[in-house]
Write an enzyme that holds these catalytic residues in place. Structure first.
Site, PDB file in Angstrom:
ATOM      1  N   ASP A  52      -4.325 -11.826  -9.009  1.00  0.00           N
ATOM      2  CA  ASP A  52      -3.014 -12.578  -8.944  1.00  0.00           C
ATOM      3  C   ASP A  52      -2.007 -11.892  -7.727  1.00  0.00           C
ATOM      4  OD1 ASP A  52      -1.016 -14.518  -9.840  1.00  0.00           O
ATOM      5  OD2 ASP A  52      -0.133 -13.099 -11.255  1.00  0.00           O
TER       6      ASP A  52
ATOM      7  N   CYS B  63       6.050 -15.156  -4.672  1.00  0.00           N
ATOM      8  CA  CYS B  63       6.112 -16.106  -5.646  1.00  0.00           C
ATOM      9  C   CYS B  63       6.602 -17.483  -4.500  1.00  0.00           C
ATOM     10  CB  CYS B  63       7.669 -15.863  -6.196  1.00  0.00           C
ATOM     11  SG  CYS B  63       8.027 -17.446  -7.249  1.00  0.00           S
TER      12      CYS B  63
END
Length: 301
Positions: A14, A239
């Site tokens: 991730d 993000c």
């Protein structure tokens, strides 16, 4: 004996998947190996997704082949479909991770189908994983908010959690994909999820630090009874829905917090600080971890 908290280290998957410059396979392999040696019982090591959409994860099979397996460590991989599952099975993954969203708008934008359709897509993957004796984890994106439709009602998170549990998921990730959650929101969502799942054994907190709330959210989740958390060494991962924002909460910060609470993780914080400094040098930018920076400076003095 202090209470044990499980940390799932997600940096190799991730975290790195958001890096624009390709990270060498050898670096990924060493990162996974170093993390396992530091004491993590669960490392998210790779993803078997389309290299067209996530080119950083194109070497997943090579990574899984080259890592040194540490006994007792769960090596997880993300899979979007049966093709990905078959690659994961061939690579001897210990756990496969499937992913849905608590937001219809996000589901449509991210994987081009409704929430219900996404669950149906994962049904054969889940069945195959169970038949193969693999652990199955389900992640719920946008559990605390969506970049397209705003606040996520707790009932929507509960609905997806029930669907994933019905597929046979061993763990459910309540994921704050864009990091908008606050302690009060976390408690509302987890109290609702707790009516359909065991918070201490079936639910994990996956908090992004976009607004600097991840550690407060972890404390709130701890108070609710959650005992599994995800984090990323050096705060790897951006993000994509909040320009310039940090992504995953840094593992060093989480470990410093938990150690201060007298909670046991089985992970060596000093070793993780070293790993954070090492991987930050390899990708050419400073660590996002405040505890990591402070402890590294302290070690130098």
């Amino acid at each position: 004996m202090s209470e044990h908290i499980k940390i799932v280290e997600v940096g190799p998957r991730d975290g790195l998947q958001n890096e624009k410059a390709f990270v060498d396979t050898a670096v990924k392999v060493e990162l996974v190996n170093r993390l396992a040696s530091a004491g993590f019982s669960n490392v998210e090591a790779a993803a078997f997704v389309s290299p067209k959409w996530v080119p950083q994860m194109a070497d997943g099979s090579d990574v899984m082949t080259a890592i040194t397996r540490r006994p007792g460590t769960i090596y997880s991989v993300l899979v979007p479909n049966m093709r990905g599952f078959e690659a994961a099975l061939a690579a001897h993954a210990d756990e496969v991770v499937i992913f849905g969203a608590a937001s219809e708008a996000f589901s449509q934008r991210n994987i081009n189908c409704s929430i219900a359709e996404s669950i149906e897509r994962f049904r054969p993957v889940a069945a195959a994983a169970k038949q193969a004796g693999l652990r199955l984890r389900g992640s719920i994106s946008c559990s605390l908010g969506c970049p397209y439709q705003g606040e996520t009602p707790p009932s929507a998170v509960v609905d997806v959690a029930e669907r994933l549990l019905a597929l046979g998921c061993d763990e459910i990730d309540v994921a704050d994909t864009i990091g908008v959650g606050t302690a009060a929101k976390v408690k509302r969502v987890l109290q609702a999820v707790g009516r359909v799942a065991d918070l201490s054994t079936q639910v994990s907190g996956h908090f992004h630090d976009t607004y600097g709330q991840a550690l407060a959210n972890i404390l709130a989740a701890l108070e609710c009874g959650v005992r599994i958390f995800h984090s990323s060494v050096a705060g790897l991962g951006g993000c994509p829905y909040a320009k310039g924002a940090t992504g995953n909460v840094a593992t060093e910060d989480v470990l410093y917090l938990l150690n201060g609470q007298g909670l046991e993780t089985g992970v060596n914080l000093d070793a993780v600080v070293d790993i954070g400094q090492w991987i930050s040098e390899r990708i050419g930018r400073p660590t996002s971890s405040r505890a990591g920076r402070a402890l590294a400076l302290k070690q130098q003095n």
